[in-house]
Design a protein around this motif. Structure first.
Motif, short mmCIF file in Angstrom:
data_model
loop_
_atom_site.label_atom_id
_atom_site.label_comp_id
_atom_site.label_asym_id
_atom_site.label_seq_id
_atom_site.Cartn_x
_atom_site.Cartn_y
_atom_site.Cartn_z
N GLU A 93 -68.81 43.09 -44.52
CA GLU A 93 -70.20 42.64 -44.46
C GLU A 93 -70.65 42.54 -43.01
O GLU A 93 -69.89 42.09 -42.14
CB GLU A 93 -70.33 41.26 -45.13
N ILE A 94 -71.89 42.96 -42.76
CA ILE A 94 -72.45 42.87 -41.40
C ILE A 94 -73.16 41.52 -41.28
O ILE A 94 -74.12 41.24 -42.02
CB ILE A 94 -73.43 44.02 -41.13
N LYS A 95 -72.66 40.68 -40.39
CA LYS A 95 -73.23 39.34 -40.22
C LYS A 95 -73.31 39.01 -38.73
O LYS A 95 -72.44 39.39 -37.96
CB LYS A 95 -72.32 38.29 -40.90
N PHE A 96 -74.36 38.27 -38.38
CA PHE A 96 -74.43 37.82 -36.99
C PHE A 96 -73.49 36.64 -36.79
O PHE A 96 -73.11 35.95 -37.74
CB PHE A 96 -75.87 37.47 -36.58
N LEU A 97 -73.12 36.43 -35.54
CA LEU A 97 -72.28 35.29 -35.18
C LEU A 97 -72.91 34.68 -33.93
O LEU A 97 -73.13 35.38 -32.94
CB LEU A 97 -70.86 35.76 -34.87
N GLU A 98 -73.25 33.41 -33.99
CA GLU A 98 -73.96 32.79 -32.87
C GLU A 98 -73.37 31.43 -32.55
O GLU A 98 -73.15 30.61 -33.45
CB GLU A 98 -75.45 32.62 -33.24
N CYS A 99 -73.13 31.21 -31.28
CA CYS A 99 -72.71 29.88 -30.83
C CYS A 99 -73.91 28.95 -30.96
O CYS A 99 -75.01 29.29 -30.53
CB CYS A 99 -72.24 29.93 -29.38
N CYS B 198 -71.47 41.96 -36.11
CA CYS B 198 -70.45 42.96 -36.40
C CYS B 198 -70.29 43.14 -37.90
O CYS B 198 -70.71 42.29 -38.68
CB CYS B 198 -69.09 42.52 -35.83
N GLU B 199 -69.64 44.23 -38.25
CA GLU B 199 -69.19 44.38 -39.64
C GLU B 199 -67.81 43.72 -39.73
O GLU B 199 -66.88 44.10 -39.01
CB GLU B 199 -69.08 45.84 -40.04
N TRP B 200 -67.70 42.72 -40.58
CA TRP B 200 -66.46 41.96 -40.71
C TRP B 200 -65.78 42.34 -42.01
O TRP B 200 -66.41 42.37 -43.05
CB TRP B 200 -66.74 40.46 -40.71
#
Lengths: 335, 439
Positions: free
Chosen positions: B164-170, B196-198
């Motif tokens: 799945e393509i998901k954003f990752l944000e601090c 990224c695609e995880w």
């Protein structure tokens, strides 16, 4: 074969006879669908196909538990199960006094957190800030902000001292926790912290937290005349509220001493930039004079084996001796 | 170039360029570098370089068209062009006392589309970057379960996987901007963000394997790094869309992102997505670890703090133009940016050229995926007029990205985390772009 793959080379790595070449071409054409080579000179291993077991092949009716993995025995779990909860669940047997904690703290913690928990340089403050949470510059210390003492025990145990995590014995963790609580005037000077009396400790800010209640803003999609354009006040950045300019460009890695420099930055700098724990400071010649008089080998030896506050290899046992020495050379080159 | 007339300089440079064309690429570069040093062009390397480069422009046939290039496996693991050397992660050194417990930012101004290349995804370490041998790494799941289990990395890959393509944000992304526009560029105002695609196994699948007891309501996720990073995760999230990830954009997870495995909680604080994951303990209550009490709680003006503020609310920013990507002369430009929401899909983005007086919808482009970066684009013919550029995103829950004024009215200036205010770029008449805040 100009400008294309050489099929002979691709298949056998050498030129073949014309007859074999033709077979090879056929073979290449069938490369992906499984080539059957009739040339007797090449042995084809015979495969027997065992009948696939029935069942468990329906993709719409897969089992809930695939039975993958192994039982985690209590012995195995115990080695990693280090967490502690506010109700004391997870605490090991043990105890530690404020008095014992003071000497361990001076030895292992004060270098960064300061003798009174005031924090050296930018390292975290542990004390102070009572009543400051509503002020313009709140100080979120253990005493002023942390809601549970268990968090302190858990964190010291899992992550402190910073250069040597998970190195403390339970009694040491109890003692340091007791002392830090004492510094914050939460327990008396003669207090001895144990697993049994742990849950009785109340932190000053225990009621200072509430569950996230966002969304808290209610903007709307106004499209026209949303504000008076003549009254817009513009604050242009950057405004350096900390009085320092952002080091916005990563240093180009062209330094010949690249590995040494990286090692310094990632391992040594923690103490040698500020000089905590009496570490000789980077670039301060007088800190190094006496050490240099004893010879470079002596400095190498201390860096490799540790001395006083300096852990062996700066706490990074995985570094090679040469890397550590190179980092020492790098530091000496900056004097 | 000292001591040469401009005409003489051009002639000399052209001669050098011609002479060098018989050399291979690497030699040519080295030859030119030395030659330029010899003629004392060090201080004027740019015009010299431009003059030399012109011999590769039409109508000349460029040197690389008249020779062979390098063979396969020159770089067994491919790297970006040497001309992309400034496309790198960067940090702000005064943010943290050292680089072991610190953060670096993604160069958002250099990226296109929605995928962050693996080598550019922002880093956040609390105890440095560990180097874990996957053969010697395990995941233990225990606590309030029927069958406590331990998994090798190979065993985890036997479970059904999802990508799945998901954003990752601090959650601290933009946290330096609460009181004033403090950062110089986009990389520093918004770069604690990647997408990224995880690939990995759903956490719910693993929980089925261990059999969670009815009283199991929270999960403690713990990392194997030197900080033993931990966060308490509610069971609802674990059963909803959390993934135990082992691959990123098609290849094994990068060390910086938690190799060999990490937790991914789509749309939630990056901090909850525990890297170098080694243990999941199921319990009936949260653990109140350091990173969910002392840190990653949001201090409000009344002196109390929000806890378990997991969701990264709807946000957006214009990536071009930006301080790093100014307008260069009048004409048509694509005003482009990214929007994202931890609550689902982006429904739309509006942009303003006048500091929020007038807004117009900016078309979304490319894939629109839940909890994923989404691109927006607005073609604009710039005539040299100053602009106050803003973007305002809204998501499928109807939530509209707030103004700074609205955010500060609710939260004051000391909550550090979850700053998702509408961002302003001041475009000057010379095309340069500056970080700005409006009041």
């Amino acid at each position: 074969m100009h400008n294309s793959l050489n099929v002979n080379a691709l298949i056998n790595g050498r030129l073949l006879s014309m007859r074999t070449f033709k077979i090879t071409i056929v073979c290449f054409a069938g490369f992906l669908v499984g080539c059957q080579q009739s040339d007797q000179s090449i042995e084809t291993p015979k495969e027997t196909v065992t009948k696939v077991a029935d069942g468990a092949t329906s993709q719409t009716d897969l089992p809930k538990n695939f039975s993958i993995g192994h039982q985690a025995t209590s012995d195995v779990i115990a080695g990693w199960d280090i967490d502690v909860r506010p109700d004391g669940l997870g605490l090991p047997e043990g105890s530690g006094s404020v008095e014992d904690g003071e000497s361990i703290y001076e030895d292992k913690c004060a270098m960064c957190h300061g003798s009174f928990g005031e924090g050296e340089d930018q390292w975290p403050k542990l004390t102070g800030g009572a009543g400051s949470l509503t002020e313009a510059r709140p100080e979120k210390s253990i005493g002023s902000f942390w809601p549970y003492a268990s968090t302190l025990w858990d964190y010291i145990n899992r992550a402190m001292p910073f250069p040597a995590p998970q190195s403390l014995e339970p009694d040491e963790v109890y003692a340091i926790t007791a002392y830090v609580l004492n510094m914050n005037e939460i327990v008396d000077d003669d207090f001895v912290l144990t697993r049994e009396n742990f849950a009785s400790i109340e932190m000053p800010n225990k009621d200072g937290f509430y569950i996230d209640d966002r969304p808290d803003t209610k903007n709307t999609r106004c499209m026209k005349n949303c504000k008076d354009g003549s009254k817009i006040n513009i604050v242009l950045g950057p405004v350096y509220s900390l009085g320092k300019k952002a080091d916005t460009v990563a240093e180009e890695k062209t330094d010949e001493n690249d590995l040494a420099k990286t090692t310094y930055e990632s391992v040594c700098q923690v103490c040698h930039a500020s000089g905590v724990a009496n570490a000789p400071k980077m670039g301060v010649a007088e800190d190094w004079t006496a050490r240099l008089e004893r010879g470079k080998d002596s400095i190498y030896s201390n860096a490799l084996n540790g001395l006083n506050g300096m852990p062996a290899k700066g706490g990074r046992a995985d570094l090679s001796d040469d890397t550590v020495k190179a980092a020492v050379d790098f530091m000496l080159s900056k004097l | 170039m000292d001591g040469f007339s401009q005409k003489e300089e051009q002639r000399l440079l052209k001669t050098l360029a011609t002479e060098s064309e018989n050399l291979g690429l690497v030699e040519r570069r080295s030859f030119l570098k030395n030659a330029l040093v010899m003629v004392g062009a060090g201080a004027t390397i740019t015009p010299a370089g431009a003059a030399l480069a012109s011999s590769n422009l039409p109508p000349s046939v460029p040197s690389w068209s008249r020779q062979l290039g390098e063979g396969v496996l020159t770089n067994p693991y491919g790297l970006p062009s040497e001309y992309e050397k400034d496309t790198i992660r960067r940090t702000v050194d005064w943010l943290t006392p050292d680089r072991i417990s610190s953060i670096s930012m993604t160069p958002l101004h250099k990226l296109k589309g929605i995928i962050t290349p693996n080598g550019l995804a922002f880093e956040r370490y609390h105890g440095g970057l560990p180097n874990i041998n996957p053969d010697e790494h395990r995941l233990i799941i225990h606590g309030l379960v029927e069958r406590p289990l331990i998994f090798t990395m190979e065993e985890l890959k036997r479970f059904p996987s999802v990508s799945e393509i998901k954003f990752l944000e601090c959650p601290a992304n933009g946290g330096m901007e609460w009181k004033a526009p403090q950062m110089e560029g986009l990389q520093f105002t918004h770069g604690m963000l990647s997408c990224c695609e995880w690939t990995g196994v759903r956490l719910s699948t693993l929980l089925d394997a261990v059999g969670v007891k009815p009283e199991g309501k929270w999960i403690l996720a713990e990392g194997a790094d030197g900080s033993g990073m931990t966060r308490s995760i509610p069971m609802e999230k674990a059963l909803d869309d959390a993934i135990v990830v082992y691959a990123q954009n098609g290849e094994a997870l990068r060390r910086e992102q938690g190799y060999p495995i990490r937790l991914m909680n789509p749309g939630w604080e990056g901090n909850t997505c525990i890297k170098w994951l080694r243990r999941l303990e199921i319990g009936d209550k949260p653990w109140y670890q350091r990173e969910e009490t002392s840190k990653y709680t949001d201090l409000m003006p009344d002196g109390r703090a929000r806890k378990f503020s997991f969701v990264q609310e709807c946000n957006s920013v214009i990536t071009s133009p930006s301080p790093e990507v100014p307008f260069k002369g009048k004409g048509w430009y694509e005003i482009e940016g990214i929007a994202w929401s931890g609550k689902g899909k982006i429904k739309g983005v509006d942009i303003s050229l006048d500091g929020g007086v007038t807004w117009r919808p900016a078309p979304l482009k490319g894939m629109i995926i839940s909890k994923c970066l989404t691109r927006f684009s607005y073609m604009y013919q710039w005539q040299g007029e100053p602009l106050l550029l803003q973007s305002r995103a809204w998501d499928e829950t109807g939530y509209v990205q707030p103004t700074f004024k609205q955010l500060r009215a609710e939260r004051g200036g000391n909550s550090i985390y979850h700053k998702n205010a509408i961002h302003t770029w001041k475009v000057h008449s010379n095309g340069s772009v500056q970080n700005a805040q409006l009041s």
